[in-house]
Design a protein around this motif. Structure first.
Motif, PDB file in Angstrom:
ATOM      1  N   ALA A  76      35.511  89.083  22.874  1.00 59.03           N
ATOM      2  CA  ALA A  76      35.840  87.850  21.773  1.00 59.03           C
ATOM      3  C   ALA A  76      37.127  87.512  22.241  1.00 59.03           C
ATOM      4  CB  ALA A  76      35.961  88.695  20.632  1.00 59.03           C
ATOM      5  N   GLY A  77      37.213  86.061  22.106  1.00 59.08           N
ATOM      6  CA  GLY A  77      38.405  85.569  22.534  1.00 59.08           C
ATOM      7  C   GLY A  77      38.518  85.122  23.954  1.00 59.08           C
ATOM      8  N   ARG A  78      37.592  85.217  24.669  1.00 59.63           N
ATOM      9  CA  ARG A  78      37.542  85.001  26.178  1.00 59.63           C
ATOM     10  C   ARG A  78      36.288  84.172  26.469  1.00 59.63           C
ATOM     11  NH1 ARG A  78      37.782  89.039  31.518  1.00 59.63           N
ATOM     12  NH2 ARG A  78      38.177  87.408  33.174  1.00 59.63           N
ATOM     13  N   PRO A  79      36.563  82.825  26.221  1.00 59.68           N
ATOM     14  CA  PRO A  79      35.397  81.991  26.406  1.00 59.68           C
ATOM     15  C   PRO A  79      35.022  81.965  27.615  1.00 59.68           C
ATOM     16  CG  PRO A  79      37.542  80.846  25.381  1.00 59.68           C
ATOM     17  CD  PRO A  79      37.971  81.987  25.930  1.00 59.68           C
ATOM     18  N   LEU A  80      33.529  81.782  27.741  1.00 61.46           N
ATOM     19  CA  LEU A  80      32.836  81.829  28.801  1.00 61.46           C
ATOM     20  C   LEU A  80      32.016  80.240  29.526  1.00 61.46           C
ATOM     21  CD1 LEU A  80      30.401  84.759  28.112  1.00 61.46           C
ATOM     22  CD2 LEU A  80      32.666  84.716  29.502  1.00 61.46           C
ATOM     23  N   ASP A  81      32.314  79.791  30.619  1.00 63.70           N
ATOM     24  CA  ASP A  81      31.638  78.662  30.974  1.00 63.70           C
ATOM     25  C   ASP A  81      30.303  79.027  31.540  1.00 63.70           C
ATOM     26  OD1 ASP A  81      34.037  76.767  31.176  1.00 63.70           O
ATOM     27  OD2 ASP A  81      34.921  78.621  31.965  1.00 63.70           O
ATOM     28  N   LEU A  82      29.939  80.214  31.718  1.00 60.88           N
ATOM     29  CA  LEU A  82      28.513  80.500  32.009  1.00 60.88           C
ATOM     30  C   LEU A  82      28.066  81.904  31.684  1.00 60.88           C
ATOM     31  CD1 LEU A  82      25.973  80.059  33.731  1.00 60.88           C
ATOM     32  CD2 LEU A  82      27.283  81.062  35.733  1.00 60.88           C
ATOM     33  N   LEU A  83      27.244  82.040  30.929  1.00 55.69           N
ATOM     34  CA  LEU A  83      26.567  83.126  30.458  1.00 55.69           C
ATOM     35  C   LEU A  83      25.162  83.193  31.406  1.00 55.69           C
ATOM     36  CD1 LEU A  83      25.763  86.111  29.323  1.00 55.69           C
ATOM     37  CD2 LEU A  83      24.807  84.417  27.288  1.00 55.69           C
ATOM     38  N   PHE A  84      25.008  84.265  32.530  1.00 57.98           N
ATOM     39  CA  PHE A  84      23.616  84.197  33.324  1.00 57.98           C
ATOM     40  C   PHE A  84      23.176  85.742  33.027  1.00 57.98           C
ATOM     41  CE2 PHE A  84      20.993  84.344  36.939  1.00 57.98           C
ATOM     42  CZ  PHE A  84      20.476  83.257  36.691  1.00 57.98           C
ATOM     43  N   VAL A  85      22.209  85.775  32.955  1.00 58.13           N
ATOM     44  CA  VAL A  85      21.306  87.115  32.569  1.00 58.13           C
ATOM     45  C   VAL A  85      20.360  87.305  33.825  1.00 58.13           C
ATOM     46  CG1 VAL A  85      19.886  88.643  31.162  1.00 58.13           C
ATOM     47  CG2 VAL A  85      21.484  86.770  30.370  1.00 58.13           C
ATOM     48  N   ASN A  86      20.678  88.188  34.903  1.00 56.10           N
ATOM     49  CA  ASN A  86      19.767  88.626  35.842  1.00 56.10           C
ATOM     50  C   ASN A  86      19.378  89.985  35.678  1.00 56.10           C
ATOM     51  OD1 ASN A  86      19.082  88.442  38.675  1.00 56.10           O
ATOM     52  ND2 ASN A  86      20.520  90.008  39.101  1.00 56.10           N
ATOM     53  N   ALA A  87      18.103  90.104  35.321  1.00 55.47           N
ATOM     54  CA  ALA A  87      17.724  91.408  35.008  1.00 55.47           C
ATOM     55  C   ALA A  87      16.191  91.327  34.838  1.00 55.47           C
ATOM     56  CB  ALA A  87      18.080  92.067  33.753  1.00 55.47           C
ATOM     57  N   ALA A  88      15.415  92.155  35.841  1.00 54.74           N
ATOM     58  CA  ALA A  88      13.810  92.412  35.736  1.00 54.74           C
ATOM     59  C   ALA A  88      13.441  93.593  36.279  1.00 54.74           C
ATOM     60  CB  ALA A  88      13.345  91.073  36.642  1.00 54.74           C
ATOM     61  N   ILE A  89      12.366  94.199  36.061  1.00 55.47           N
ATOM     62  CA  ILE A  89      11.786  95.022  36.821  1.00 55.47           C
ATOM     63  C   ILE A  89      10.289  94.894  37.001  1.00 55.47           C
ATOM     64  CG2 ILE A  89      13.304  96.939  35.829  1.00 55.47           C
ATOM     65  CD1 ILE A  89      11.180  97.730  33.932  1.00 55.47           C
ATOM     66  N   THR A  90       9.730  95.613  37.995  1.00 55.36           N
ATOM     67  CA  THR A  90       8.149  95.623  38.126  1.00 55.36           C
ATOM     68  C   THR A  90       7.630  96.952  38.191  1.00 55.36           C
ATOM     69  OG1 THR A  90       6.324  94.550  39.397  1.00 55.36           O
ATOM     70  CG2 THR A  90       8.291  95.331  40.587  1.00 55.36           C
ATOM     71  N   ARG A  91       6.356  97.228  37.902  1.00 59.67           N
ATOM     72  CA  ARG A  91       6.083  98.492  37.947  1.00 59.67           C
ATOM     73  C   ARG A  91       4.666  98.427  38.730  1.00 59.67           C
ATOM     74  NH1 ARG A  91      10.360  99.864  37.352  1.00 59.67           N
ATOM     75  NH2 ARG A  91      11.278 101.066  35.601  1.00 59.67           N
ATOM     76  N   GLY A  92       4.464  97.914  39.730  1.00 60.92           N
ATOM     77  CA  GLY A  92       3.468  97.726  40.414  1.00 60.92           C
ATOM     78  C   GLY A  92       2.258  96.606  40.224  1.00 60.92           C
ATOM     79  N   ASP A  93       1.580  96.428  41.214  1.00 61.45           N
ATOM     80  CA  ASP A  93       0.426  95.442  41.076  1.00 61.45           C
ATOM     81  C   ASP A  93      -0.956  96.136  40.528  1.00 61.45           C
ATOM     82  OD1 ASP A  93      -0.761  93.124  41.125  1.00 61.45           O
ATOM     83  OD2 ASP A  93      -0.996  93.012  43.293  1.00 61.45           O
ATOM     84  N   LEU A  94      -0.878  96.086  39.127  1.00 61.93           N
ATOM     85  CA  LEU A  94      -2.008  96.442  38.468  1.00 61.93           C
ATOM     86  C   LEU A  94      -2.844  95.595  37.727  1.00 61.93           C
ATOM     87  CD1 LEU A  94      -0.868 100.024  36.858  1.00 61.93           C
ATOM     88  CD2 LEU A  94      -2.167  99.712  38.827  1.00 61.93           C
ATOM     89  N   PRO A  95      -4.054  95.491  37.858  1.00 62.86           N
ATOM     90  CA  PRO A  95      -4.798  94.435  36.684  1.00 62.86           C
ATOM     91  C   PRO A  95      -4.319  94.959  35.287  1.00 62.86           C
ATOM     92  CG  PRO A  95      -6.174  95.569  38.479  1.00 62.86           C
ATOM     93  CD  PRO A  95      -5.071  95.935  38.534  1.00 62.86           C
ATOM     94  N   ILE A  96      -4.208  93.894  34.578  1.00 63.68           N
ATOM     95  CA  ILE A  96      -3.714  94.032  33.184  1.00 63.68           C
ATOM     96  C   ILE A  96      -4.322  95.276  32.303  1.00 63.68           C
ATOM     97  CG2 ILE A  96      -5.162  92.356  32.055  1.00 63.68           C
ATOM     98  CD1 ILE A  96      -1.505  93.289  31.599  1.00 63.68           C
ATOM     99  N   GLY A  97      -5.779  95.385  32.622  1.00 65.08           N
ATOM    100  CA  GLY A  97      -6.489  96.570  31.848  1.00 65.08           C
ATOM    101  C   GLY A  97      -6.257  97.842  32.469  1.00 65.08           C
ATOM    102  N   GLU A  98      -5.513  97.973  33.468  1.00 64.33           N
ATOM    103  CA  GLU A  98      -4.968  99.458  33.858  1.00 64.33           C
ATOM    104  C   GLU A  98      -3.735  99.821  33.735  1.00 64.33           C
ATOM    105  OE1 GLU A  98      -6.050  99.821  38.145  1.00 64.33           O
ATOM    106  OE2 GLU A  98      -8.121  99.015  37.787  1.00 64.33           O
ATOM    107  N   VAL A  99      -2.990  98.654  32.971  1.00 61.20           N
ATOM    108  CA  VAL A  99      -1.390  98.902  32.567  1.00 61.20           C
ATOM    109  C   VAL A  99      -1.510 100.023  31.400  1.00 61.20           C
ATOM    110  CG1 VAL A  99       0.475  97.846  31.991  1.00 61.20           C
ATOM    111  CG2 VAL A  99      -0.796  96.694  33.804  1.00 61.20           C
ATOM    112  N   PRO A 100      -0.824 100.932  31.425  1.00 63.67           N
ATOM    113  CA  PRO A 100      -0.699 101.749  30.446  1.00 63.67           C
ATOM    114  C   PRO A 100       0.183 101.147  29.329  1.00 63.67           C
ATOM    115  CG  PRO A 100      -0.161 102.807  32.279  1.00 63.67           C
ATOM    116  CD  PRO A 100      -0.238 101.522  32.640  1.00 63.67           C
ATOM    117  N   THR A 101       0.014 101.261  28.201  1.00 65.68           N
ATOM    118  CA  THR A 101       0.782 100.873  26.774  1.00 65.68           C
ATOM    119  C   THR A 101       2.380 101.033  27.308  1.00 65.68           C
ATOM    120  OG1 THR A 101      -0.922 100.910  25.503  1.00 65.68           O
ATOM    121  CG2 THR A 101       1.008 100.656  24.375  1.00 65.68           C
ATOM    122  N   GLU A 102       2.785 102.142  27.619  1.00 67.57           N
ATOM    123  CA  GLU A 102       4.243 102.269  27.687  1.00 67.57           C
ATOM    124  C   GLU A 102       5.074 101.367  28.735  1.00 67.57           C
ATOM    125  OE1 GLU A 102       1.786 104.436  27.778  1.00 67.57           O
ATOM    126  OE2 GLU A 102       2.063 105.709  25.808  1.00 67.57           O
TER     127      GLU A 102
END
Length: 231
Positions: A76-102
């Motif tokens: 707070a009190g430190r103005p930002l000129d840029l907020l950039f969110v870089n975040a992603a994961i992958t858990r392998g190349d599975l057909p969607i029907g084989e992807v566990p709910t978790e």
């Protein structure tokens, strides 16, 4: 003397593309705040030691709303000129029907819900003429998906794109620039070693595209060469 440098907050800056962006904006004479998960030492800490005080390291678990709120309060009190969110994961190349709910829940929470919480919670810190960006992918494009594969990862990026579209509509008229950024096919843990680009080849274009879009309100889905990506 007043520091007139622009300030970027890069969420997810401990390694690969996020770390490369932190280094690139330092080279462009910005001040940078970078976040890492946990308290362990990372490449971002090493970069901070050579930054002459222009890089600050913050801890953030992006999937924890309380931690996002705490970060907002610390900045707070430190103005930002840029907020950039870089975040992603992958858990392998599975057909969607084989992807566990978790697994589905984990990937969607990390790749879509978490970034949008950061955007929503930290929006007040971004200057009215500033930029809010998230790292997307051309794999989130429905139009460009002619080969299939990577079902869950693609779906998470499409969800991120749609949520940013919702965000842009909710704040229609906001003067801030909104970016969905495709860095290209990069040799990272996500991209694999067969990818076309190194981090060093992708990152300067990402930073240049971000800077070139400053002052252009509305949502833009673009790649590291500044070209529009089809939805």
């Amino acid at each position: 003397m007043t520091d007139t440098r622009k300030t970027a907050l890069i969420v997810g800056a401990s390694r690969t593309l996020g770390l490369g962006l932190a280094a690139e904006f330092l080279r462009r004479d910005w001040n940078v705040i970078g976040t890492v998960r946990g308290t362990g030492r990372t490449g971002l800490h090493e970069l901070a030691e050579t930054s002459e005080g222009r890089l600050t390291v913050e801890s953030l678990e992006m999937t924890d709303p309380d931690q996002i709120t705490a970060l907002r309060d610390r900045l707070a009190g430190r103005p930002l000129d840029l907020l950039f969110v870089n975040a992603a994961i992958t858990r392998g190349d599975l057909p969607i029907g084989e992807v566990p709910t978790e697994m589905f829940t984990e990937v969607m929470a990390t790749n879509a819900l978490g970034p949008m919480r950061v955007v929503e919670f930290l929006r007040p810190l971004v200057a009215p003429d500033g930029t809010i960006g998230v790292m997307s992918s051309d794999q989130g494009s429905i139009t460009l998906n002619t080969g299939g594969g990577q079902d869950l990862y693609r779906a998470s990026k499409s969800a991120l794109n749609q949520l940013m579209r919702c965000y842009a509509a909710r704040y229609a008229g906001d003067p801030r620039t909104l970016l969905l950024m495709d860095p290209g096919w990069v040799r990272t843990e996500l991209g694999g070693m067969e990818a076309e680009l190194s981090v060093e080849e992708s990152v300067p274009g990402v930073a240049e595209t971000i800077e070139n879009h400053r002052g252009k309100p509305g949502l833009h889905f673009v790649d590291h060469q500044g070209q529009t990506v089809l939805w």
